[in-house]
Structure formats: C-alpha cells, structure tokens
Design a protein around this motif. Structure first.
Motif, mmCIF file in Angstrom:
data_model
loop_
_atom_site.group_PDB
_atom_site.id
_atom_site.type_symbol
_atom_site.label_atom_id
_atom_site.label_comp_id
_atom_site.label_asym_id
_atom_site.label_seq_id
_atom_site.Cartn_x
_atom_site.Cartn_y
_atom_site.Cartn_z
ATOM 1 N N GLY A 32 0.805 -1.221 0.000
ATOM 2 C CA GLY A 32 0.000 0.000 0.000
ATOM 3 C C GLY A 32 0.835 1.267 0.000
ATOM 4 N N ILE A 33 2.084 1.138 -0.434
ATOM 5 C CA ILE A 33 2.958 2.314 -0.480
ATOM 6 C C ILE A 33 3.186 2.701 -1.940
ATOM 7 C CG2 ILE A 33 5.200 3.270 0.162
ATOM 8 C CD1 ILE A 33 3.525 2.411 2.569
ATOM 9 N N ILE A 34 2.887 3.958 -2.243
ATOM 10 C CA ILE A 34 3.077 4.445 -3.607
ATOM 11 C C ILE A 34 4.300 5.355 -3.627
ATOM 12 C CG2 ILE A 34 2.094 5.900 -5.419
ATOM 13 C CD1 ILE A 34 -0.678 4.870 -4.385
ATOM 14 N N LEU A 35 5.185 5.102 -4.565
ATOM 15 C CA LEU A 35 6.393 5.927 -4.678
ATOM 16 C C LEU A 35 6.207 6.983 -5.753
ATOM 17 C CD1 LEU A 35 9.249 3.253 -4.515
ATOM 18 C CD2 LEU A 35 8.198 4.558 -2.660
ATOM 19 N N GLU A 36 6.752 8.143 -5.478
ATOM 20 C CA GLU A 36 6.674 9.223 -6.456
ATOM 21 C C GLU A 36 8.080 9.786 -6.657
ATOM 22 O OE1 GLU A 36 3.720 12.015 -5.164
ATOM 23 O OE2 GLU A 36 2.118 10.524 -5.254
ATOM 24 N N ASP A 37 8.595 9.604 -7.861
ATOM 25 C CA ASP A 37 9.913 10.140 -8.181
ATOM 26 C C ASP A 37 9.770 11.576 -8.656
ATOM 27 O OD1 ASP A 37 11.073 7.665 -7.692
ATOM 28 O OD2 ASP A 37 10.712 6.975 -9.747
ATOM 29 N N GLY A 38 10.431 12.464 -7.955
ATOM 30 C CA GLY A 38 10.350 13.869 -8.355
ATOM 31 C C GLY A 38 11.740 14.413 -8.584
ATOM 32 N N PRO A 39 11.828 15.669 -8.984
ATOM 33 C CA PRO A 39 13.136 16.274 -9.260
ATOM 34 C C PRO A 39 14.029 16.328 -8.021
ATOM 35 C CG PRO A 39 11.369 17.908 -9.374
ATOM 36 C CD PRO A 39 10.727 16.573 -9.255
ATOM 37 N N THR A 40 13.423 16.342 -6.841
ATOM 38 C CA THR A 40 14.227 16.445 -5.620
ATOM 39 C C THR A 40 14.380 15.100 -4.923
ATOM 40 O OG1 THR A 40 12.250 17.006 -4.358
ATOM 41 C CG2 THR A 40 13.560 18.835 -5.220
ATOM 42 N N GLY A 41 13.990 14.037 -5.588
ATOM 43 C CA GLY A 41 14.127 12.726 -4.965
ATOM 44 C C GLY A 41 12.815 11.968 -4.937
#
Length: 455
Positions: free
Chosen positions: A440-449
């Motif tokens: 139930g954990i969603i990862l979000e890759d963004g410009p800062t990590g």
RNA sequence: GGUCCGGUGGCAGAAUGGUGAUGCAGCGGACUGCAAAUCCGCGUACGUGGGUUCGAUUCCCGCCCGGACCUCCA
C-alpha cells in the motif's frame, strides 16, 4: 460580507437571518439520547450545528450554542437492563464515547451541554405552570399536554391536528382527552428511574426536557433551534407548543433548522439491513477528516447517501487539497480570512457543496504554485474544520494501524531502489516499487528525490 | 390515506429565465527509464406531458418515480 440567509422550516422559505440581539446570537440543538455508541447518522445534525456555529461566530461577536444530552429515556432504561448495566454507567459511558467521537471529527463543543437529569426541577416548574394555565391536565398519574388548548398546534410541521388522528399508528391511551395529547410526566415503577413530584414519583416525557433546558439557558426567545427532520414532528412541534403556552410573551425559536437524513447505500440505515455503521467503524477505514468532508459534500437539507466509494472520493479530494498546499510550499497557519466567495457560499443557507467547489478552484491555482491561492485554501478549509493535518504527515497517516510497514523499512527500500536506478538496474527498481505497492505504499519520483505515501 | 421534499451528464453534486459550476471516472497529449503526481485539451445532463414566455433545466399544472414524517429514530 453578504447577507446570511437560511432556510426556516416554519416559514418554509429561505430568508435573511436577523438575530433577536445582534450582540448575542443564541442557538439550541437537540443532542443525543445516550444509550448506544454514536453512528454516522447521528453525525449529520452534529455537523450541521458545527458549521452553523462556525459561521455565526465569524459574523457575530457573541454566539451561545446549547446542545443537550438526553440521559433519561425509556430506550436507556431498556438498554441498561438488556446489558445488565447500571443506567448511570451506561449514560456516562456512551456520553464519553459521543464526546470522543465528535472530538475526532473536529466538531466544536457546545458552550453549554445540559443533561436532562440535571434539569428535572425546571421541567416540573414548567409542567406545573402549564397545568395552572389550563394547557395540561393530570390523568391516571400522567400529566398530559392538551393540544386543543394551543391554537397554532401543527403550525411548525404544517399539520392539521384533526388529520393527525387518522394516520396514528400507535394505540391511543384511554386517559387522553384528545388523541394528539402527549405526555409531560409519567409514573415510574420502582425499577424505573423516577423523581418525586406533585403528581407522584415519575419521569419526564421526552419533549419537555428540551423546552425546559432551552428556557433555562437561552430564555423565552432565542434565535435558532435545530435538529434532524425526523424531529420536526412530533418532537419540535410539541416543544414549541409547550414553550409558547408556558411563556406566551416569548417566541421560543425564531428560526428552525432541519437537516435531512443520511442513507447508506441508498437505504435507510438500520441494523436489520446490515448497513449500520458506527462512527468508530468508519474511522477504522479512513481519517475522520475524510468522513467530515463527505458529510459536507451534499447540502444539509438534501438526503446524503453514504457509500464507501463516496468516502473514497472524499479521500481523493483531500489528497488533492493537501497536494495543493504542498505544491505552493505553504503549510503555515492561515493569517487571512477565507475568500469572500467562499463565505458567500456558506452564507447562502450553508451551501457546503458550493463552498467546496470554490476550494477546488483555489486548489487548481495553488497546484500551479500560486501561494496566495494556497493560503486562501488553507483559510477556507480551516474555517469548516478541514486541512488541520500537517501536510507532510497527511500522506503518511496510518488508518488501519497494526501490521503496516514501518517507515524505516520503507526508507531503506527506497534507498536500495535509488542505488539500483543509478546503476540502471530498472528490473530491481521496479521490483521494489511493486513490493512496496503491495504494502500500500506508492512511490513518487520527483526532481528532488523520491517520496512515498500510503494509498 | 394525509402532509412535505426531491428527480441534473457514467458517478457525486451546486447554481441558474438566455454564454450550461465543481470534483471523480473516461478519452487524447505533455512530463517520466517505468510509474505516480501534475499540466494542457475533449466529450456527455436537466423524469414525463402540457402551459406561461421572444426564450425554461430554471416559473405554473397534470402524470410517473423516489424519499421523509404521520405520537418518543439524528
């Protein structure tokens, strides 16, 4: 500021609100009968009261909000007996659960929360006065209110007293002079709770308690009286009759507010249908704020259909709002009033769906980095009891508790995935994403990590 | 049977006598290693039959359907 208008049940119209005393607005709400844990249906009237008071406090310098606790009632007596529980213990326990539930829902507390059992003297005084004024009579140990003694009986609920008899589904007690007469005081058996009175040891009828407490704490005339539509008749009609007969120079409630009922999956909530949800049932599945938003998603005078998919939508809406605050890098306490257009929506008979639509417009701007819009959104949300959760923790909030993955493990997996990604080992990176998704954990890759949130 | 309230796009849900909120879902595009989130763009509605009006989803009447209340359910 626009004019505050609300729908008055008695006038059957939406009318401008004019306080009896602009320096002090007075509101009475019928509170719970404390015989069971709070359920989501109870919440609707509580939330309507909460929103009303929040708005009134913004518009007027002083507002007194009285909401009673009914702690003497035959349902309570019956439940205590069924549970093998002492009546006092039952009422204390369920009152505490009620308070805890409302606190979880971020509802403001009444200024005065009188208990029926603490106001028996006031009730007896009113009953005595009604008898002396010829509006009530004693019969077989009961004291009954004579509806024919009050010319405008039925005016509040829009009923013709003569027609009430025909559809009555309850057998008329033989000692009543008129089938519509209702009990002010009734005799108690030794096992039933009772108080000594001029009419023998007994207990009050249901309606007299609210009349007595409203009079004691708010006077002969006050501004608004509220509750669910189910209370309109007979409860409020009877309260009005008693109070106006007892205090003919007063006007009792100047405005009457009634909220519509809550349905569950399109049907009336009931234990036999298996669609009965207590507040704590719901709070095991979503944060209280989500339920609060869902209860505001329909206008208070419309039926509200509670569904789990609807709750999920409210959850998404809050995600959007919190993301908007995050995007604008704004999370501090609001230092401004909510936008006028938002307040105008609320001033229009507490039009929460429209107010929420305005919040969406603010969120849309905030999502593109408009910090002013984010501040507006925060101010608006806070005014109606939303967006109090720190933005950073909203997406990581545990709801179900127990065996959720600890944050350190999540962070460790994210670190491992970062290493894999740097090495272009996308197979391993995707594997970790998948593993976490299953938790139930969603990862979000963004410009800062990489950031994570719970689904 | 009586009184009252309501029927809006796939869903939720407002306003409104004339440019048809808002969100979710859907579709197309951008961004992304893949995603997520976000951004840009798109579509679809006024239960039914009459009436009033230059014009009605909005006002009036009938009908159909749903709901609430009708003596202690929030």
């Amino acid at each position: 500021m626009s004019q505050f208008q609300l729908h008055d049940s008695q006038r059957r119209a939406t009318v401008p609100f004019e306080p009896l005393d602009p320096g002090h607005v007075r509101v009475y709400y019928c509170g719970p009968t404390v015989y069971d844990v709070p359920h989501i249906g109870n919440l609707r009237a509580m939330l309507t009261a909460d929103l009303l008071i929040r708005l009134l406090r913004r518009l007027y310098p002083r507002v007194t909000f009285v909401r009673n606790i009914t702690d003497v009632d035959d349902k309570i007596t019956a439940r205590a007996k069924a549970n093998g529980e002492d009546i006092g213990h039952l009422t204390e326990r369920t009152t505490a659960e009620f308070h805890a539930g409302l606190a979880a829902m971020n509802m403001i507390r009444p200024d005065i929360e009188p208990r029926a059992t603490h106001n028996i003297g006031e009730m007896q005084a009113m009953i005595d006065r009604l008898i002396r004024q010829g509006h009530a009579y004693v019969a077989e140990g009961h004291v009954l209110f004579s509806v024919t003694s009050f010319a405008s009986y039925g005016a509040l609920s829009g009923r013709d007293p003569d027609e009430l008899v025909a559809g009555a589904r309850v057998e008329v007690a033989p000692y009543k002079r008129d089938p519509g007469d209702f009990v002010l005081w009734k005799p108690s058996t030794p096992e039933q709770p009772g108080w000594v009175s001029p009419w023998g040891r007994g207990r009050p009828g249901w309606h007299i308690e609210c009349s007595a407490m409203a009079h004691r704490y708010l006077g002969e005339s006050f501004d608004i009286h509220g509750g669910g539509t189910d209370l309109l008749f007979p409860h409020h009609e009877n309260e009005r009759a008693q109070s106006l007969c007892c205090f003919p120079n007063g006007k009792f409630a100047n405005y009457w507010l009634h909220n519509a009922m809550l349905l569950v999956e399109g049907e009336k909530m009931s234990k036999s249908l298996g669609n009965f949800h207590t507040l704590s049932d719901v709070l095991k599945r979503v944060p209280a704020e989500v339920l609060r938003l869902q209860l505001m998603s329909a206008h208070y005078r419309s039926l509200l259909n509670f569904t789990w998919t609807g709750l999920n939508e409210s959850r998404k809406t809050l995600d959007r709002f919190y993301r908007a605050l995050q995007a604008a890098k704004f999370s501090g306490p609001p230092n401004r009033p909510p936008p006028a257009i938002f307040l105008e929506s609320l001033c229009d008979d507490l039009n929460t769906p429209q107010a929420i639509a305005e919040m969406h417009k603010m969120a849309t701007k905030a999502l593109t980095g408009d910090i002013e819009a984010a501040e507006d959104l925060m101010a608006a949300g806070n005014m109606i009891g939303l967006l109090h959760t720190p933005v950073q923790s909203w997406f990581k909030t545990l709801v179900s508790g127990s065996n959720d993955l600890p944050e350190v493990e999540i962070e460790a997996l994210i670190a491992e995935r970062l290493t894999a990604r740097k090495a272009k080992d996308f197979a391993r990176a995707d594997e970790i994403r998948k593993t976490l998704a299953e938790e139930g954990i969603i990862l979000e890759d963004g410009p800062t990590g990489t950031t994570w949130r719970r689904a």
